[in-house]
Scaffold this motif. Structure first.
Motif, short mmCIF file in Angstrom:
data_model
loop_
_atom_site.label_atom_id
_atom_site.label_comp_id
_atom_site.label_asym_id
_atom_site.label_seq_id
_atom_site.Cartn_x
_atom_site.Cartn_y
_atom_site.Cartn_z
N LEU A 29 35.56 52.06 44.46
CA LEU A 29 36.01 51.52 45.75
C LEU A 29 37.15 52.36 46.31
O LEU A 29 37.17 52.69 47.51
CB LEU A 29 36.45 50.07 45.54
CG LEU A 29 36.24 49.08 46.68
CD1 LEU A 29 34.77 48.98 47.05
CD2 LEU A 29 36.78 47.72 46.27
N ASP A 30 38.09 52.71 45.45
CA ASP A 30 39.21 53.55 45.88
C ASP A 30 38.72 54.91 46.38
O ASP A 30 39.24 55.45 47.36
CB ASP A 30 40.20 53.74 44.73
CG ASP A 30 40.95 52.47 44.38
OD1 ASP A 30 40.99 51.56 45.23
OD2 ASP A 30 41.49 52.39 43.26
N SER A 38 39.33 43.49 36.51
CA SER A 38 38.30 44.20 37.27
C SER A 38 37.96 43.42 38.55
O SER A 38 38.35 42.25 38.71
CB SER A 38 37.04 44.37 36.42
OG SER A 38 36.45 43.11 36.16
N LEU A 39 37.22 44.07 39.44
CA LEU A 39 36.82 43.38 40.68
C LEU A 39 36.04 42.12 40.37
O LEU A 39 36.31 41.05 40.93
CB LEU A 39 35.98 44.32 41.55
CG LEU A 39 36.67 45.55 42.13
CD1 LEU A 39 35.66 46.39 42.91
CD2 LEU A 39 37.83 45.15 43.04
N SER A 70 31.31 48.57 45.66
CA SER A 70 32.01 47.68 44.73
C SER A 70 31.16 47.33 43.51
O SER A 70 31.68 46.80 42.53
CB SER A 70 32.43 46.39 45.44
OG SER A 70 31.31 45.71 45.97
N GLU A 71 29.86 47.62 43.54
CA GLU A 71 29.02 47.45 42.35
C GLU A 71 29.57 48.25 41.18
O GLU A 71 29.41 47.87 40.02
CB GLU A 71 27.59 47.91 42.69
CG GLU A 71 26.66 48.03 41.50
CD GLU A 71 26.18 46.69 40.96
OE1 GLU A 71 25.68 46.63 39.83
OE2 GLU A 71 26.35 45.68 41.68
N ASP A 116 27.12 38.37 49.15
CA ASP A 116 28.36 38.90 48.59
C ASP A 116 28.11 39.15 47.11
O ASP A 116 27.98 38.20 46.32
CB ASP A 116 29.49 37.89 48.80
CG ASP A 116 30.85 38.39 48.32
OD1 ASP A 116 30.89 39.12 47.31
OD2 ASP A 116 31.87 38.03 48.94
N GLY A 125 36.55 49.11 40.75
CA GLY A 125 37.69 49.47 41.58
C GLY A 125 37.87 50.95 41.82
O GLY A 125 38.25 51.36 42.91
N PHE A 185 31.78 48.82 51.41
CA PHE A 185 32.62 48.40 50.30
C PHE A 185 32.00 47.25 49.52
O PHE A 185 31.95 47.27 48.30
CB PHE A 185 34.02 48.01 50.80
CG PHE A 185 34.82 49.17 51.32
CD1 PHE A 185 35.54 49.98 50.45
CD2 PHE A 185 34.84 49.47 52.67
CE1 PHE A 185 36.28 51.06 50.91
CE2 PHE A 185 35.58 50.55 53.14
CZ PHE A 185 36.29 51.35 52.26
N HIS A 186 31.56 46.20 50.22
CA HIS A 186 31.07 45.00 49.55
C HIS A 186 29.77 44.51 50.19
O HIS A 186 29.53 44.74 51.38
CB HIS A 186 32.10 43.87 49.62
CG HIS A 186 33.39 44.16 48.92
ND1 HIS A 186 33.51 44.23 47.55
CD2 HIS A 186 34.63 44.41 49.42
CE1 HIS A 186 34.76 44.50 47.23
NE2 HIS A 186 35.46 44.62 48.33
N LEU A 224 29.87 40.29 44.51
CA LEU A 224 30.83 39.82 43.51
C LEU A 224 30.86 38.30 43.45
O LEU A 224 30.90 37.71 42.36
CB LEU A 224 32.22 40.37 43.83
CG LEU A 224 32.36 41.89 43.77
CD1 LEU A 224 33.75 42.32 44.22
CD2 LEU A 224 32.07 42.42 42.37
#
Length: 332
Positions: A165-166, A15-16, A158-159, A306, A162, A237-238, A308
């Motif tokens: 996100l895609d 996973s991310l 992104s929380e 950030d 993936g 995204f992030h 992640l």
């Protein structure tokens, strides 16, 4: 005598968040330990590019948790499915997803004493927004300055992992090509949009994330006024961004704030520096914060992190803290 290595399991490694945690484990205090990367529904021996290196993923089996010193869960589904197995085999368990209820909430980089005992079997790694808010509110609370808190949280895609996100990427590309957009994950258009909630059939719930942060923040900053939070899905995204207004019992100047917030977690951005942004903070191990005084003892904060990176570091720090509390060697 050679140092004995510990066995650390990372569940949800592809996973991310799992990828980020894997990098933290391999680069930090656990670099000399045995790190096993586990994932649901993978072919045994599958190679994944994690941190620029080809890494072998192992499928989860009933005996996977035997002999583990610690287990970090990086996906909600796996935490719900395998948590009891990890605890049953005697591992120190860390939930980085907020799935398991009733656990002590830790954010070790805040520098506060963890509420752990020798009997503690698992902890919940604080959500990145809970850490972001607590890093600013705790120093004010400890000095008796904190009165009211109002914040708008801008959540990155992104929380949600993936697949979300895609979908944002596909929506962006197809909107620029004047095509209809996929909405399987969010049940609405997220690209080029700001949303207080997602569609009814979305795979995620903004309100649930907000409730999780409220619960965790009440633990990290106890006896403080409950913040009024507005949660917004941002088309990025992030990186989380938080716009926060804090009312204090007396005026606080910038010099005093710099002294209060000085540490390894928060970096105050000067007015003549480039602005704090989710892009500027990408890959950084610090939060960036801008602050300006307002009328009536009100402080205006703009905070970015950030998501992640911050959560991965929190999870790894929780692992170290939980293992530190556990006895080592053989009890006679």
């Amino acid at each position: 005598m050679s140092k004995s290595t510990r066995r650390i399991l990372l569940v949800g490694a592809s996973s991310l968040l799992g990828r980020e945690v894997a990098e933290e484990l391999n680069a930090g205090a656990f670099a000399e330990d045995t790190v096993v990367l586990l994932d649901s529904d993978v072919e045994p021996g599958k190679l994944e590019d994690i941190g620029g290196e080809a890494t072998v993923l192992q499928a989860i089996e009933p005996a996977s948790f035997e002999g583990a010193d610690a287990v970090i869960f990086a996906t909600a589904a796996d935490a719900g499915r395998y948590w009891e197995d990890a605890v049953r085999f005697g591992a120190a368990a860390i939930d980085a997803t907020g799935t398991v209820q009733g656990l002590p909430v830790l954010s070790p980089r805040l520098g506060r004493i963890a509420p752990l005992t020798l009997e503690s079997t698992g902890v919940s790694a604080a959500h990145p927004v809970a850490t972001m808010l607590a890093a600013v509110l705790l120093p004010l609370q400890e000095r008796g300055l904190l009165q009211d808190v109002y914040a708008t949280v801008l959540q990155p895609v992104s929380e949600h992992g993936g697949a979300a996100l895609d979908e944002l990427h596909q929506q962006t590309v197809q909107l620029l090509s004047f095509q209809s957009v996929p909405t399987e994950q969010h049940d609405t258009q997220v690209a080029f949009n700001l949303l207080p909630r997602l569609g009814e059939d979305a795979k995620f719930d903004l309100a649930a994330t907000a409730r999780l942060v409220e619960r965790q923040l009440a633990t990290l900053v106890s006896e403080a006024p409950k913040p009024a939070l507005q949660w917004v899905q941002a088309p990025v995204f992030h990186g989380y961004a938080v716009s926060m207004f804090v009312k204090t019992s007396e005026a606080v100047d910038r010099e005093s704030l710099e002294e209060m917030l000085h540490g390894e977690l928060v970096e105050l951005v000067a007015p003549d520096d480039p602005p704090a942004s989710n892009i500027a903070v990408a890959g950084q191990d610090k939060m960036l914060a801008e602050v300006a005084p307002g009328a009536g003892n009100v402080l205006r904060f703009w905070i970015v992190a950030d998501n992640l990176k911050l959560l991965a570091q929190t999870a790894v720090a929780c692992t170290a803290e939980l293992l530190r509390m556990r006895p080592t060697g053989v009890v006679q």
